[in-house]
Design a protein around this motif. Sequence first.
Motif, PDB file in Angstrom:
ATOM      1  N   ASN A 169       0.659  -1.313   0.039  1.00 38.38           N
ATOM      2  CA  ASN A 169       0.159  -0.012  -0.094  1.00 38.38           C
ATOM      3  C   ASN A 169       0.728   1.431  -0.113  1.00 38.38           C
ATOM      4  OD1 ASN A 169      -2.566  -1.300   0.139  1.00 38.38           O
ATOM      5  ND2 ASN A 169      -2.416  -1.673   2.293  1.00 38.38           N
ATOM      6  N   ASP A 170       2.218   1.106  -0.135  1.00 35.59           N
ATOM      7  CA  ASP A 170       3.124   2.452  -0.173  1.00 35.59           C
ATOM      8  C   ASP A 170       2.823   2.931  -1.544  1.00 35.59           C
ATOM      9  OD1 ASP A 170       5.557   3.932  -0.567  1.00 35.59           O
ATOM     10  OD2 ASP A 170       6.117   2.977   1.387  1.00 35.59           O
ATOM     11  N   PRO A 171       2.809   4.322  -1.824  1.00 40.66           N
ATOM     12  CA  PRO A 171       2.743   4.848  -3.202  1.00 40.66           C
ATOM     13  C   PRO A 171       3.939   4.706  -3.990  1.00 40.66           C
ATOM     14  CG  PRO A 171       2.799   6.511  -1.469  1.00 40.66           C
ATOM     15  CD  PRO A 171       2.749   5.225  -0.534  1.00 40.66           C
ATOM     16  N   ILE A 172       5.095   4.180  -3.323  1.00 42.50           N
ATOM     17  CA  ILE A 172       6.239   4.054  -4.134  1.00 42.50           C
ATOM     18  C   ILE A 172       5.951   2.779  -4.986  1.00 42.50           C
ATOM     19  CG2 ILE A 172       8.704   3.629  -4.020  1.00 42.50           C
ATOM     20  CD1 ILE A 172       9.037   5.674  -1.791  1.00 42.50           C
ATOM     21  N   THR A 173       5.254   1.936  -4.151  1.00 40.92           N
ATOM     22  CA  THR A 173       5.092   0.442  -4.878  1.00 40.92           C
ATOM     23  C   THR A 173       4.336   0.745  -6.115  1.00 40.92           C
ATOM     24  OG1 THR A 173       5.393  -0.742  -2.819  1.00 40.92           O
ATOM     25  CG2 THR A 173       4.092  -1.866  -4.668  1.00 40.92           C
ATOM     26  N   THR A 174       3.452   1.580  -6.132  1.00 40.72           N
ATOM     27  CA  THR A 174       2.558   1.781  -7.463  1.00 40.72           C
ATOM     28  C   THR A 174       3.562   2.332  -8.446  1.00 40.72           C
ATOM     29  OG1 THR A 174       0.712   2.305  -5.965  1.00 40.72           O
ATOM     30  CG2 THR A 174       0.539   3.106  -8.427  1.00 40.72           C
ATOM     31  N   CYS A 175       4.548   3.272  -8.151  1.00 39.59           N
ATOM     32  CA  CYS A 175       5.307   3.919  -9.176  1.00 39.59           C
ATOM     33  C   CYS A 175       6.280   2.785  -9.683  1.00 39.59           C
ATOM     34  CB  CYS A 175       6.272   4.860  -8.374  1.00 39.59           C
ATOM     35  SG  CYS A 175       5.102   6.250  -7.993  1.00 39.59           S
ATOM     36  N   VAL A 176       6.678   1.802  -8.705  1.00 37.21           N
ATOM     37  CA  VAL A 176       7.617   0.636  -9.167  1.00 37.21           C
ATOM     38  C   VAL A 176       7.061  -0.048 -10.084  1.00 37.21           C
ATOM     39  CG1 VAL A 176       8.760  -1.401  -8.377  1.00 37.21           C
ATOM     40  CG2 VAL A 176       8.938   0.810  -6.901  1.00 37.21           C
ATOM     41  N   ASP A 177       5.666  -0.346 -10.071  1.00 35.05           N
ATOM     42  CA  ASP A 177       5.048  -1.480 -10.851  1.00 35.05           C
ATOM     43  C   ASP A 177       4.531  -0.600 -12.145  1.00 35.05           C
ATOM     44  OD1 ASP A 177       5.053  -3.338  -9.052  1.00 35.05           O
ATOM     45  OD2 ASP A 177       3.167  -3.272  -8.333  1.00 35.05           O
ATOM     46  N   ALA A 178       4.346   0.651 -12.245  1.00 33.49           N
ATOM     47  CA  ALA A 178       4.307   1.200 -13.308  1.00 33.49           C
ATOM     48  C   ALA A 178       5.515   1.206 -14.321  1.00 33.49           C
ATOM     49  CB  ALA A 178       3.681   2.750 -13.043  1.00 33.49           C
ATOM     50  N   TYR A 179       6.705   1.556 -13.508  1.00 34.86           N
ATOM     51  CA  TYR A 179       7.840   1.508 -14.325  1.00 34.86           C
ATOM     52  C   TYR A 179       8.156   0.268 -15.117  1.00 34.86           C
ATOM     53  CZ  TYR A 179      13.137   1.022 -14.523  1.00 34.86           C
ATOM     54  OH  TYR A 179      14.301   0.708 -14.920  1.00 34.86           O
ATOM     55  N   PHE A 180       7.995  -0.957 -14.330  1.00 30.21           N
ATOM     56  CA  PHE A 180       8.237  -2.247 -15.137  1.00 30.21           C
ATOM     57  C   PHE A 180       7.111  -2.512 -16.120  1.00 30.21           C
ATOM     58  CE2 PHE A 180      10.737  -2.893 -11.116  1.00 30.21           C
ATOM     59  CZ  PHE A 180      11.875  -3.329 -11.590  1.00 30.21           C
ATOM     60  N   GLU A 181       5.887  -1.904 -15.904  1.00 28.75           N
ATOM     61  CA  GLU A 181       4.916  -2.206 -16.883  1.00 28.75           C
ATOM     62  C   GLU A 181       5.163  -1.277 -18.228  1.00 28.75           C
ATOM     63  OE1 GLU A 181       1.580  -3.271 -19.105  1.00 28.75           O
ATOM     64  OE2 GLU A 181       2.414  -4.257 -17.066  1.00 28.75           O
ATOM     65  N   CYS A 182       5.809   0.007 -17.899  1.00 26.77           N
ATOM     66  CA  CYS A 182       6.421   0.635 -18.901  1.00 26.77           C
ATOM     67  C   CYS A 182       7.418  -0.056 -19.804  1.00 26.77           C
ATOM     68  CB  CYS A 182       6.965   1.772 -18.460  1.00 26.77           C
ATOM     69  SG  CYS A 182       7.678   3.023 -19.667  1.00 26.77           S
ATOM     70  N   ILE A 183       8.208  -0.778 -19.191  1.00 21.45           N
ATOM     71  CA  ILE A 183       9.346  -1.431 -19.772  1.00 21.45           C
ATOM     72  C   ILE A 183       8.699  -2.568 -20.614  1.00 21.45           C
ATOM     73  CG2 ILE A 183      11.149  -3.252 -19.241  1.00 21.45           C
ATOM     74  CD1 ILE A 183      12.280  -1.621 -16.910  1.00 21.45           C
ATOM     75  N   LYS A 205      14.657 -11.929 -11.882  1.00 22.07           N
ATOM     76  CA  LYS A 205      15.310 -10.501 -12.003  1.00 22.07           C
ATOM     77  C   LYS A 205      14.125  -9.550 -11.448  1.00 22.07           C
ATOM     78  CE  LYS A 205      18.961 -11.493 -15.418  1.00 22.07           C
ATOM     79  NZ  LYS A 205      19.540 -11.217 -16.434  1.00 22.07           N
ATOM     80  N   LEU A 206      12.798  -9.748 -11.899  1.00 24.64           N
ATOM     81  CA  LEU A 206      11.573  -8.766 -11.550  1.00 24.64           C
ATOM     82  C   LEU A 206      11.693  -8.704 -10.037  1.00 24.64           C
ATOM     83  CD1 LEU A 206       9.579  -7.029 -12.510  1.00 24.64           C
ATOM     84  CD2 LEU A 206       8.009  -8.934 -12.594  1.00 24.64           C
ATOM     85  N   SER A 207      11.746  -9.874  -9.489  1.00 21.04           N
ATOM     86  CA  SER A 207      11.367  -9.650  -8.008  1.00 21.04           C
ATOM     87  C   SER A 207      12.514  -9.171  -7.263  1.00 21.04           C
ATOM     88  CB  SER A 207      11.255 -11.201  -7.582  1.00 21.04           C
ATOM     89  OG  SER A 207      10.294 -12.081  -8.188  1.00 21.04           O
ATOM     90  N   LYS A 208      13.509  -9.323  -7.866  1.00 22.67           N
ATOM     91  CA  LYS A 208      14.773  -8.511  -7.162  1.00 22.67           C
ATOM     92  C   LYS A 208      14.648  -7.066  -7.745  1.00 22.67           C
ATOM     93  CE  LYS A 208      17.998 -12.526  -6.602  1.00 22.67           C
ATOM     94  NZ  LYS A 208      17.806 -12.524  -5.299  1.00 22.67           N
ATOM     95  N   GLY A 209      14.335  -6.954  -8.972  1.00 19.71           N
ATOM     96  CA  GLY A 209      14.457  -5.313  -9.447  1.00 19.71           C
ATOM     97  C   GLY A 209      13.425  -4.720  -8.797  1.00 19.71           C
ATOM     98  N   ARG A 210      12.055  -5.117  -8.514  1.00 19.26           N
ATOM     99  CA  ARG A 210      11.259  -4.592  -7.645  1.00 19.26           C
ATOM    100  C   ARG A 210      11.677  -3.964  -6.574  1.00 19.26           C
ATOM    101  NH1 ARG A 210       6.669  -6.811  -6.054  1.00 19.26           N
ATOM    102  NH2 ARG A 210       5.147  -4.963  -6.321  1.00 19.26           N
ATOM    103  N   LEU A 211      12.085  -4.963  -5.542  1.00 17.10           N
ATOM    104  CA  LEU A 211      12.667  -4.730  -4.546  1.00 17.10           C
ATOM    105  C   LEU A 211      13.812  -3.204  -4.448  1.00 17.10           C
ATOM    106  CD1 LEU A 211      12.973  -6.109  -1.195  1.00 17.10           C
ATOM    107  CD2 LEU A 211      15.011  -5.349  -2.064  1.00 17.10           C
TER     108      LEU A 211
END
Length: 226
Positions: free
Chosen positions: A140-154, A165-171
């Motif tokens: 529920n942290d807003p930064i997590t929303t940004c992180v997931d949007a970043y990888f969706e953009c990729i 790599k996604l699991s480690k990359g998200r963290l």
Amino acid sequence: MNPKIPADKTRLLLVEGKEDQEFFIQLGSHLTSTDEWPIQINQFRGTSALEDFLIAAAGHPRFGQVETIGIVRDADFNTDAFQSVQHAVRRANAELEQALPVPENPMTLAEGNKNIIVLIMPALEREGMLEDLVMDVFQNDPITTCVDAYFECIRLHGIAIHEHKLSKGRLRAFVTGKNVSDQAQGDDSEKLYLSDVFRMSWWKPEFWKHPAFDDAKAFLKQLLDD
């Protein structure tokens, strides 16, 4: 391989690597004083090395004092992680004079000359890794929303992303987001890996109360109390 079994330890906790080891050190410190607990943590360094590590541990001169062995591994992706642990124990038994009990289910103590209990992270019925478990705390942290949007953009740009790599990359992306915010202090910006997270200025003790860690706590309790 060089298993460590100090004279005052009667339980072995076998984990894949450094980050898993740090996770259990920090979780254990939250639950009790790790200075006096009877657990020795060893890294078996990769799922394929578990069999050899069990054989090496059995050859240690102080293996006789060990009462219980806890084994932790990631669920990973497109694998049967628990079955893999069972196979490793069976293969090790083929080389041992005294066979170890083969667990029938995770989180359930298999009793024998040495008891064995297994934990799969983030969960038996869920693919992923320890990093995914820790990220559950911040769902529920807003930064997590940004992180997931970043990888969706990729993905939208046609770049294939490897699941591990996604699991480690998200963290790591989440940690970077935290470390550029005004919540970060001191040398936070120099830290990036999972093993660093629990020492960040923005990591709060109450995070350990998150339900994501309930299985890990129950696992440790069985390892300590059996």
